[in-house]
Structures are given as C-alpha cells and as structure tokens.
Design an enzyme around this catalytic site. Structure first.
Site, PDB file in Angstrom:
ATOM      1  CG  ASP A 132      -2.097   0.955   1.099  1.00 47.80           C
ATOM      2  OD1 ASP A 132      -3.097   0.657   0.420  1.00 47.80           O
ATOM      3  OD2 ASP A 132      -1.987   2.040   1.704  1.00 47.80           O
ATOM      4  CE1 TYR A 275      -6.126   6.512  -0.344  1.00 48.29           C
ATOM      5  CE2 TYR A 275      -5.366   6.687   1.924  1.00 48.29           C
ATOM      6  CZ  TYR A 275      -5.773   5.917   0.851  1.00 48.29           C
ATOM      7  OH  TYR A 275      -5.831   4.555   0.975  1.00 48.29           O
ATOM      8  CG  HIS A 332      -4.516  -4.057  -0.134  1.00 47.34           C
ATOM      9  ND1 HIS A 332      -3.761  -3.547  -1.176  1.00 47.34           N
ATOM     10  CD2 HIS A 332      -4.579  -3.065   0.801  1.00 47.34           C
ATOM     11  CE1 HIS A 332      -3.399  -2.301  -0.884  1.00 47.34           C
ATOM     12  NE2 HIS A 332      -3.883  -1.991   0.307  1.00 47.34           N
TER      13      HIS A 332
END
Length: 354
Positions: A132, A275, A332
C-alpha cells in the site's frame, strides 16, 4: 456491524492486546522532520541484515506483528545463516508517531524520515519492504536514497506510465468490450488480471479515496467522533480486499487492535491526509517521485487479490526489477493474511540483494 460493535464494546480484551504489543521493543525518535514511533527488534546475529517494514492505510505497525520475531531469528537460507534487525515504524500521522502540522508532507517526506531513522539507528545500508502506501515509501527509499537502501521488496506496484498511459484510459473507458479487444495483445494474462483489478477498484472501491484525497478533514471529524463510524469505514475496506472471508484471513482481535489504535491516538484524520498529499487533485507528489527510477534492486510479490498490479513490462521500466513472484493466495493485506509466503519471498530475495 452490530456484531462487531458489540464485540468491540463488550468482549474485546484491549489489555490483553496492549500487553502483547508491549512485548515488542518500542521507541520514539526525532527523525529530522518528525518524531517516529517504531519497533526495533535486533537479531542476536551481528551480521543480520537491517530491514525496515512499512505499512500503509488503513493499517498500523501491528500489521507486521506475525513477522517481527521470525525475521529476527536466524534461519538457513541458500546454505547460509540469515536474520534481520527488524525496524517497524508507525508512519507519520499514524498511531504514536508525530502528526504533520502543515500541508506538504507526503511520501517523499515520509521516506526522508524513515531513512533518517535507519541512519540514526546505525544502519548505513538497509533493505525495505512495504505494501500500500508503505510500498510507495519503499519506492522513495530505493529511488531517492539508493546509497543507503540496498534493496526493495514490495507487494504493491506504482508506475508513472499508469497515470498517463492511453491503454489504461482505454481499458477504463471500454470496460464493456470483450477482453480480447480491450487490451494490447502483448500483455500477459497476469498483466490483464492486474489491470482488471484496477478497473474494479476505480469503479467500485475508490469512493473512500475520492473523499480522503479531497476532503480528509471533513470526514475526519465524523470518524474521530464515532467509534462505530470509524469501525465501518475501516472494516469495509478490510472485508473487500482480503482473499476470502474476512475473519478466516485476519482475526477479529487483530482487526480491532489496529482500529483501537486509530481511536485511542485520534490519528484517523492525520492518517487520511496522506491521500491528499500524495494523490490529491492539486498534488504532484507521486508524479514527481516517479520521475526518478527506483534504482535499488527490487522484488515484486504479486498476490492474487491485490487491488491492482501494473504489467510487469511497465514495472521493469519503473524499477530495477530483479524478482517477480506470482503468489498462490493472499490479498491486499499480505503481512496479516499470508505472512509465511511474504517472508519466504523476502528471504529468498534479500539473500542475494542486500
């Protein structure tokens, strides 16, 4: 959700988890541009390889709890003894690390902090692993600090071509076309599977990211005010991105330990700002980073339920790619779901490149 909330409120034993987490050696250090909290487990072998493990969102340093002690223990690898001095930072804005106080703190600055941490610990040469956003920070180390970061292992792929490549735009725009007409003929079945994952992610899974990369503080007020809301926001991502039934992949206590850290440290908002900094509408952070090739030798572990994997041919241009492993299972959150597979691939790679 009702079942999870009831368990968290009435049955979850935080003190037990707290005692377990305190079994790891933990510290906090000024790393130049921020304070970092980190686990530091040194191997008994003085020749052990320094290794930094980097988590992403919506995770914490606890993602690696199954790997820390095994990696520090000497084992035989390719006929030699191998072990690691293991360092696991809480990324800036997460858990017990410092929270950036002004705009402009993205993956590059995180990489600088992690590199400073490793140097302050006395590790002039080290290797890095991440998934990630942790994989993006590992990329930063291999691209911008290759004199110190000797090798990179990642279970996520980042590529500059993916942001502007007309094939990516074409396959998104023509999602209804037959598979044979949607992609260039020279892409492999695994390449196409990875791009299909990107297609699904963009259409069905990216709502949270659109909010976090544009208005993280707005949703942050809500999540920091409601434990049930925080739980729903995170658990849905975990549920969607694992390879199988959620609690068959990651235990309920593991999930709630990580979510509890977000709640107790009030770090959900600061974690989501990453983000906006990295991929926000006005951010050039990732394109600027990806202009620099990751020259450190790199291994990519491709787990079948990863949310996307860019084609190997693209990654070979972006990274100094030395190893490409198609894993038999996992999603993930590989460090929690399939730690043995991840460690085996890391050990095999780092035995040659460190």
């Amino acid at each position: 959700m009702k079942d999870f909330v009831d368990y968290w409120a009435n049955k979850f034993d935080w003190r037990k988890q707290e005692k377990y987490l305190n079994s790891f050696k933990q510290y906090r250090m000024d790393c130049g541009n921020i304070d970092l909290h980190f686990v530091h487990e040194r191997s008994k072998d003085p020749a052990a390889i320094p290794l930094v493990l980097l988590h992403g969102w919506p995770c914490n340093f606890t993602d690696f709890h199954k790997m820390i002690h095994p990696l520090a223990m000497p084992v035989e690898q390719d006929g030699k003894q191998q072990s690691f001095h293991v360092v696991v930072p809480s990324m800036p804005g997460f858990a017990f690390s410092g929270q950036p106080k002004r705009p402009g703190y993205g993956p590059k600055q995180m990489g600088e902090a992690v590199n400073n941490l490793m140097l302050k610990l006395g590790y002039n040469r080290y290797v890095a692993q991440g998934g990630d956003f942790g994989g993006m920070v590992a990329y930063v180390l291999g691209a911008l600090h290759p004199e110190h970061c000797a090798a990179v292992h990642s279970n996520i792929t980042v590529c500059l071509p993916s942001m502007t490549n007309p094939w990516t735009m074409l396959q998104m725009a023509n999602a209804s076309l037959p598979m044979a007409k949607k992609y260039p003929v020279f892409l492999s079945a695994d390449d196409i599977k990875g791009l299909e994952g990107l297609n699904v992610y963009m259409k069905e899974e990216s709502g949270y990211a659109e909010i976090q990369k544009t208005k993280p503080d707005t949703i942050g007020y809500a999540l920091n005010d409601s434990p049930a809301g925080l739980l729903a926001w995170i658990i849905e991502k975990m549920w969607r991105w694992v390879d199988g039934e959620l609690e068959a992949c990651i235990s309920r206590d593991e999930l709630l330990t990580s979510i509890s850290l977000f709640w107790f440290t009030q770090s959900i908002t600061s974690s989501m700002r990453l983000y906006r900094e990295a991929i926000g509408p006005h951010s050039t952070a990732m394109p600027d980073i990806l202009k620099h090739r990751c020259t450190a030798p790199t291994a990519i572990a491709v787990f079948p339920k990863e949310i996307w994997t860019y084609p190997k041919s693209w990654c070979a241009k972006q990274y100094n790619l030395k190893r490409w492993t198609i894993m038999p299972a996992g999603g993930h959150f590989a460090a929690l779901e399939k730690p043995e597979l991840l460690m085996a691939d890391m050990r095999a790679f780092f035995a040659t490149y460190h």
